[in-house]
Design a protein around this motif. Structure first.
Motif, PDB file in Angstrom:
ATOM      1  N   LYS A  16     -14.852  -6.994  -9.724  1.00  0.00           N
ATOM      2  CA  LYS A  16     -14.911  -8.264 -10.461  1.00  0.00           C
ATOM      3  C   LYS A  16     -16.374  -8.647 -10.728  1.00  0.00           C
ATOM      4  O   LYS A  16     -16.723  -9.048 -11.836  1.00  0.00           O
ATOM      5  N   LEU A  17     -17.224  -8.517  -9.716  1.00  0.00           N
ATOM      6  CA  LEU A  17     -18.642  -8.818  -9.905  1.00  0.00           C
ATOM      7  C   LEU A  17     -19.281  -7.861 -10.908  1.00  0.00           C
ATOM      8  O   LEU A  17     -20.065  -8.280 -11.760  1.00  0.00           O
ATOM      9  N   SER A  20     -18.817  -8.907 -14.291  1.00  0.00           N
ATOM     10  CA  SER A  20     -19.422 -10.195 -14.671  1.00  0.00           C
ATOM     11  C   SER A  20     -20.809 -10.051 -15.285  1.00  0.00           C
ATOM     12  O   SER A  20     -21.375 -11.036 -15.744  1.00  0.00           O
TER      13      SER A  20
END
Length: 135
Positions: A16-17, A20
């Motif tokens: 997820k990071l 981003s």
């Protein structure tokens, strides 16, 4: 000396990071030596997608193991995160997928990018740095 605490991330949070941010670094082998190139990317499920051009050094990494790293670490506070995936780089050949990735991933450089590469995240490691410097 910093007081930052290093905490390992789970796979889902790390991916997820990674998704981003837009910029990372691909690590591959060139002439039997390690090479690193900054590239922009998108994350599609558990795959990192990058674009390149025919003749680029990193296209020699197709069908080989590569690493991909991205981070967001503040040099002032010594806080942030870093994620590394390791997997095999494969050339995307499906025309519909290529068209979708070309729309979603615009090159940052003024050059035609006619290759789309997919790196499936076989191994994912990541960590956060929290707490910042000590007074």
């Amino acid at each position: 000396m910093t007081g930052a605490r290093l905490t390992e991330l789970g796979r889902d949070e790390a991916l997820k990071l990674l998704g981003s941010v837009e910029l990372g670094r691909i690590v591959f082998t060139e002439h039997a030596l390690p090479a690193i190139r900054p590239v922009n990317h998108i994350v599609d499920d558990e795959d990192v997608i990058i674009r390149s051009h025919t003749g680029a050094a990193l296209t020699s990494s197709v069908d080989t193991v590569v690493a991909y790293e991205a981070d967001d670490i503040d040099p002032r506070t010594h806080t942030g995160w870093s994620v590394i995936i390791t997997g095999i780089a494969r050339k995307v050949t499906d025309e519909a997928a290529i068209a979708r990735y070309e729309r979603a991933l615009q090159p940052w450089v003024d050059r035609s990018m006619d290759q789309v590469l997919r790196i499936h995240a076989e191994f994912v490691t990541g960590f956060t740095l929290t707490g910042g410097p000590r007074g």
